[in-house]
Design a protein around this motif. Structure first.
Motif, mmCIF file in Angstrom:
data_model
loop_
_atom_site.group_PDB
_atom_site.id
_atom_site.type_symbol
_atom_site.label_atom_id
_atom_site.label_comp_id
_atom_site.label_asym_id
_atom_site.label_seq_id
_atom_site.Cartn_x
_atom_site.Cartn_y
_atom_site.Cartn_z
ATOM 1 N N GLY A 250 0.768 -1.000 0.203
ATOM 2 C CA GLY A 250 0.096 -0.109 -0.007
ATOM 3 C C GLY A 250 0.809 1.504 0.004
ATOM 4 O O GLY A 250 1.822 1.457 -0.240
ATOM 5 N N GLY A 251 0.647 2.448 0.668
ATOM 6 C CA GLY A 251 1.334 4.019 0.073
ATOM 7 C C GLY A 251 0.989 4.459 -1.092
ATOM 8 O O GLY A 251 1.941 5.371 -0.753
ATOM 9 N N ASP B 52 4.158 12.017 11.258
ATOM 10 C CA ASP B 52 4.329 11.880 9.708
ATOM 11 C C ASP B 52 3.275 13.015 8.775
ATOM 12 O O ASP B 52 4.122 14.188 8.229
ATOM 13 N N GLU B 53 2.228 12.232 9.280
ATOM 14 C CA GLU B 53 0.754 12.267 8.257
ATOM 15 C C GLU B 53 0.434 13.940 8.509
ATOM 16 O O GLU B 53 -0.284 15.034 7.658
ATOM 17 N N THR B 54 1.020 14.646 9.526
ATOM 18 C CA THR B 54 0.370 16.072 9.808
ATOM 19 C C THR B 54 2.028 16.848 9.721
ATOM 20 O O THR B 54 2.159 17.558 10.080
ATOM 21 N N TYR C 297 -1.042 7.401 2.181
ATOM 22 C CA TYR C 297 -0.984 7.088 3.656
ATOM 23 C C TYR C 297 -1.791 7.133 4.399
ATOM 24 O O TYR C 297 -2.079 7.019 5.765
ATOM 25 N N THR C 298 -2.217 8.362 4.283
ATOM 26 C CA THR C 298 -3.796 9.138 4.651
ATOM 27 C C THR C 298 -4.810 8.187 4.308
ATOM 28 O O THR C 298 -6.235 8.501 5.054
ATOM 29 N N GLY C 299 -4.832 6.829 3.019
ATOM 30 C CA GLY C 299 -5.825 6.487 2.714
ATOM 31 C C GLY C 299 -6.158 4.705 3.385
ATOM 32 O O GLY C 299 -5.160 4.802 4.149
ATOM 33 N N ALA D 36 -5.326 8.560 -1.006
ATOM 34 C CA ALA D 36 -5.736 9.530 -0.446
ATOM 35 C C ALA D 36 -6.095 10.622 -0.312
ATOM 36 O O ALA D 36 -7.069 10.468 -0.672
ATOM 37 N N GLN D 37 -5.978 11.210 1.039
ATOM 38 C CA GLN D 37 -6.845 11.831 1.440
ATOM 39 C C GLN D 37 -7.072 13.608 1.099
ATOM 40 O O GLN D 37 -6.124 13.847 2.074
ATOM 41 N N GLN D 38 -7.509 13.992 0.536
ATOM 42 C CA GLN D 38 -7.221 15.637 0.402
ATOM 43 C C GLN D 38 -7.549 16.156 1.758
ATOM 44 O O GLN D 38 -8.709 16.295 2.325
#
Lengths: 487, 487
Positions: free
Chosen positions: A236-237, A353-355, A253-255, A242-244
């Motif tokens: 994945g990744g 990481d996502e933020t 990595y956000t989905g 991914a989420q906008q």
């Protein structure tokens, strides 16, 4: 112990079977140079005697990005050489950078895709990989890893979402493999035969329309045919799901595919080992001995040794577990198994990481930039009278735990161990305070809990007293009564 | 053969281990009554001696929907009774309806979610399930299956996406399980102890934030504790990742979780058997013998028998394979293994459903509403001189196949069989014309192909001549030359 036995990766030899896969740290500056924080992060793994240290994704090109290491110019070699020198001073761990090419992503949500690349763009990318690999060799690294996983350029060519219709035709397997083959050939021609070139790629894209195991077997076989030093597997990744997030560039990595890439407590231990076992068996059946690295919620020496003993993989990748405890290998070597700080897969590191924050571990002391130093000599936290006095009560089909602080030690976190019925205990949660509500329990089962406290030097207390709870089945009355039922 | 041995499902006994899971047909009218087309579809499975026939999702309530069977009023019983009578006349197959409750979905994209349900709404739903189960018993069915899978009401309570904070609290496992427990108790009280109540639920939600195996083990254990007659496992099929299509109501199965629910050629054979094996072993370890049904790309008698022999499942669910060939069991019983029409997992059936068309099989004769009748006596298509004269050529790293029509038979489709190196042949594609381009081949491997033709009576020809192709590795020249390379 297989886990502690050396393994040849091409012309280099890893001192043991443990790998720290590339993990973003956000410790470097936007300038892309190696700095002290970066050196400290990787030296820590060398001190912990990790068999193969893969330095975070390092760009082969100059595209703007956040904090990201670079090998896109000879000016970057010096810093990497210092990183290598410092790591070598600690141990015989192998250390390689993961070299990456990525396309442009805008805050507007627009992103460049591989079908927009011209033949000249592709020739440039091939050259950039070759030049970056040569710089990695000049810096003294033991080899280099080609980042062919997740949402980045090489993976996008391998992907079932590849929309090109030229020589890199996304409709055919050979078309999708073509860029990787050309990049590998160019890298090999730049570094010569004696420099290990490993690869990380996806065993499963985990997106709608993406590929899964059948394609991954053949992609791995091609990599083995080309002579990669090792095959490290991820899942994945991707950008596709991914989420906008408003005002932020689209981030993989956000989905859902991000959930799969870094599986949390909702997923079973050893989530992805089956992929490694299948792919390894397949390439072995074709006569290739290329080492395969499994990763994904592998936490304990027993799990790791079991995977190696069963022939499911040749090396064990642990990212989050080694972030939590970079001394994992040293502790196993020293027979200090209970001293290992277990990762609880809370994914605070993933959220940081996502933020776009510096990536640290929830289990580290507050504000720490690195894991606490291992101090075997120092005194571990000790429970006082009553041994923590752990107690439990059933509340609305959940179990509430409370306990007392240890008598000594500056406590950073408490690990909660749970055994179901008479099964083996395992860590189910880590908390900062002396209470926890376990919501994942089922009526009809018995649960036995104990708690261990870890201090700001990464030392862990002995287990607290154990407490057993027999969860009753919901009664017919509960079933009928609409409001909360007290058990 | 375990596959052909009977199995007790509560107080009923299936004559063999084969299950046709609930499959949407879109054959019923919007009125929800059983019609001739519906009867014909299910009678066909009884004629084929499927051990357990699960009739497509049948609503317990009156909410508007597309063509959908109903048991929401006593007026619907008569039609179901006729369906049961007609099936019984064919064989001793067990037949049960899958009863479903679903929430409202608007073309605007709005959809009702479970957190909008009042306590009264929930009491009504519980009553509707009980009443529908009583009607199923009155209609003469052998039992009933509670639809607790995919995107529907019971599954939404079990889900990690359950946002309720009352007695059905989505934050706790017991809260998520509470509605299922109450529905099961009500159904049991309506149908009595001697009427099997089975369940289908998700081993993995396959959505961001959704649950996977660890929760599924405990959900299955609760179902076993309650006394379900069997546990049938599925994966995915959720609203959360469904694709909104202009002017159409949001439809599950259109996102990644839909890919996972009905895995196509991109996924390995037996994709989901591991879930069944894990969950079965878990409930067995707790002392429950509840039969577990595995499904997901299980196609051949050898695969099915292997799964049963290994103790990975107690029954074999085949939806698409039995749609393609409802006579699968009869052919196995009669030792006519080669006569089975293999599903090619092209998912034309899935696409028809997603676009709200009557669900048929790509391998059926053009315009047919049902699978062709099995006619062992009739003459199968025969190849003429040259035995099909199959030939292959390598083109841009792909393999182009062409062959001649058979000398006899009205041909509906050609199945293409491929063996890699000296491995076993398997169907890789089905086509309507006498050519195929295989894009999923890898240089360095040898491929052996043959073709079988099937006619409008479902009879298949012998294999054509076989042709072997040795795929060369891409040469250094290919790798350098930017345009298409002729091999």
């Amino acid at each position: 112990m297989r886990l502690l036995s050396p393994l040849a990766l091409g012309t280099a030899t890893a001192p043991n079977r443990v790998v720290v896969p590339a993990m973003v740290t956000r410790l470097s500056g936007e300038d892309g140079f190696v700095n002290d924080a970066i050196i400290e992060r990787y030296v820590r793994y060398a001190r912990g005697h990790v068999g193969l240290i893969v330095v975070e994704a390092t760009a082969v090109h100059g595209n703007k990005s956040g904090p990201l290491l670079r090998l896109s110019d000879d000016g970057f070699i010096k810093g990497h050489a210092e990183l290598v020198r410092r790591a070598r001073a600690e141990s015989d761990s192998l250390i390689v950078p993961q070299i990456i090419h990525f396309l442009k992503v805008a805050r507007s949500g627009w992103r460049q895709t591989i079908d927009q690349l011209s033949p000249d763009d592709i020739e440039r990318i091939i050259g950039e990989f070759g030049a970056a690999a040569a710089r990695a060799k000049a810096a003294g690294y033991d080899g280099v890893e080609l980042h062919s996983a997740h949402a980045y350029t090489l993976a996008s060519f391998l992907s079932r979402m590849n929309r090109r219709k030229d020589a890199y035709d996304g409709r055919s397997l050979e078309g999708r493999l073509r860029l990787f083959g050309r990049v590998f050939a160019e890298v090999r021609s730049q570094v010569g035969p004696d420099f290990p070139v490993g690869v990380r790629f996806l065993a499963d894209e985990a997106i709608k329309g993406g590929y899964s195991l059948p394609d991954a077997r053949l992609i791995a076989l091609r990599m083995a045919q080309l002579g990669v030093a090792y095959i490290s597997l991820s899942v994945g990744g991707k950008f596709e799901d991914a989420q906008q997030r408003p005002g932020q560039p689209l981030y993989p990595y956000t989905g859902y595919s991000g959930d799969r890439c870094m599986p949390d407590e909702r997923y079973p231990a050893l989530t992805h080992v089956g992929y490694a076992a299948d792919i390894r068996a397949y390439i072995r059946s074709k006569g290739f001995t290329t080492p395969v690295v499994a990763a994904g919620k592998i936490s304990t020496p027993e799990e790791a040794e079991g995977i190696l003993a069963a022939g499911q993989a040749d090396m064990i990748g642990m990212a989050r577990q080694l972030l939590a405890d970079p001394d994992w290998v040293r502790k196993v070597e020293a027979g200090r198994r209970p001293a290992i700080i277990p990762c609880i897969y809370c994914n605070v590191c993933k959220q940081l990481d996502e933020t776009f924050h510096e990536v640290t571990c929830f289990l580290w002391p507050k504000g720490a930039h690195q894991a606490p130093a291992d101090d075997p000599a120092g005194a571990a936290p000790a429970w006082g009278e009553g041994n923590g006095h752990l107690r439990a009560e059933i509340e609305d089909g959940q179990i509430r735990l409370v306990w007392d602080k240890p008598a000594s030690g500056t406590i950073v976190a408490y690990d909660i161990y749970r055994a179901e019925d008479d099964g083996p205990p395992s860590v189910v949660e880590g908390v900062k305070h002396t209470k926890h509500l376990d919501r994942a329990v089922l009526g009809g089962l018995a649960y036995t809990y104990y708690v261990r406290a870890s201090d700001n030097a990464g030392r862990t207390s002995p287990p607290s007293n154990a407490v057993r709870v027999d969860m009753p089945l919901p009664s017919q009355d509960d079933q009928r009564e609409p409001s909360h039922a007290r058990v």
